[in-house]
Write an enzyme that holds these catalytic residues in place. Sequence first.
Site, PDB file in Angstrom:
ATOM      1  N   HIS A 283       0.837  -1.202   0.000  1.00  0.00           N
ATOM      2  CA  HIS A 283       0.000   0.000   0.000  1.00  0.00           C
ATOM      3  C   HIS A 283       0.873   1.254   0.000  1.00  0.00           C
ATOM      4  O   HIS A 283       1.894   1.313   0.688  1.00  0.00           O
ATOM      5  CB  HIS A 283      -0.901   0.034   1.235  1.00  0.00           C
ATOM      6  CG  HIS A 283      -1.994  -0.979   1.205  1.00  0.00           C
ATOM      7  ND1 HIS A 283      -2.436  -1.641   2.325  1.00  0.00           N
ATOM      8  CD2 HIS A 283      -2.739  -1.458   0.171  1.00  0.00           C
ATOM      9  CE1 HIS A 283      -3.408  -2.472   1.999  1.00  0.00           C
ATOM     10  NE2 HIS A 283      -3.603  -2.388   0.701  1.00  0.00           N
TER      11      HIS A 283
ATOM     12  N   TYR B 127      -9.242  -3.491   6.383  1.00  0.00           N
ATOM     13  CA  TYR B 127      -9.464  -4.894   6.715  1.00  0.00           C
ATOM     14  C   TYR B 127      -9.890  -5.107   8.160  1.00  0.00           C
ATOM     15  O   TYR B 127     -10.284  -6.208   8.535  1.00  0.00           O
ATOM     16  CB  TYR B 127      -8.188  -5.698   6.416  1.00  0.00           C
ATOM     17  CG  TYR B 127      -7.777  -5.581   4.974  1.00  0.00           C
ATOM     18  CD1 TYR B 127      -8.497  -6.219   3.975  1.00  0.00           C
ATOM     19  CD2 TYR B 127      -6.698  -4.790   4.604  1.00  0.00           C
ATOM     20  CE1 TYR B 127      -8.141  -6.088   2.645  1.00  0.00           C
ATOM     21  CE2 TYR B 127      -6.330  -4.655   3.276  1.00  0.00           C
ATOM     22  CZ  TYR B 127      -7.058  -5.302   2.296  1.00  0.00           C
ATOM     23  OH  TYR B 127      -6.713  -5.157   0.978  1.00  0.00           O
TER      24      TYR B 127
END
Length: 279
Positions: A247, A256
């Site tokens: 990321h 998440y």
Amino acid sequence: HIKIAVTEFVLFLDTASVHSLDGVSAELISRYIKSLVGLAPVTIAWRISALRLYFKYAYLNEYVDYPIEYYLPHAPQRVHTKLPTVWSEEQIESLVSAIDTTNPVGKRDYAMMLIGARLGMRIGDITNLKLTDFDWNNKEITIIQNKTREPLALPLPNDVGWAIIDYLKNGRPITEYENIFVVHNAPYTGKPFSSTLWHNFNKALKRAGIPKEEGKRTGWHSLRHSLATNLLQNNVGVTMISDILGHSDPQVAKHYLKVDIEGLKKCALEVEVEAYVKE
């Protein structure tokens, strides 16, 4: 993004033996859009948008004598955010084991699925893999991510390495195409179609006996979601997960947290119940 979308479209045209924008028809555009089935709506939306810009550019600069963008449909819009589809570690192993590796396509899909399950790579980065991305001596994969254009280095697990070697030696068609994973239809010069990969993924789900929840999307990106969530449940920090997934912003990994049910249960507070309620 435009470069990626145009490159994908040009490769699609090559498979249709069309080598000029003058040969692009409404029927061909329709076939290309159908090949995107299985991708997230937001991905389909930006690809259509990028192609529309490219076609406008081509028309305004007289590379084509009619506005091809009129053939493009309106991009689907996301109505609301859905929780990502996540599989348990046991389900992931069942899914990988369900692939038939006795045939060339199975060997390809098995290697690709292992990469997605073990390393959490995006499907676009998996299909773009080249032999030059692998340092076999140090057991490492190094790529430039398509989505973020950021470099990413990941360890190469043994089972992933051997699956790739098996595909290269016993499954991959003879072709000069530089990508490791290719279409298995002559002339073998292109990446696997998204629709084919999506179909094969769902076929493996069925063979593994894993039920699909109604309203939830299933596909290769769920391997990435599952890896992140399973790491989180095994007490791996969000920053480390963000590094593994490549990321550009560590905050993205917090997405998440929404599906870490066990972690969320630990955050639940006791509800104070008044005496009159107990009565």
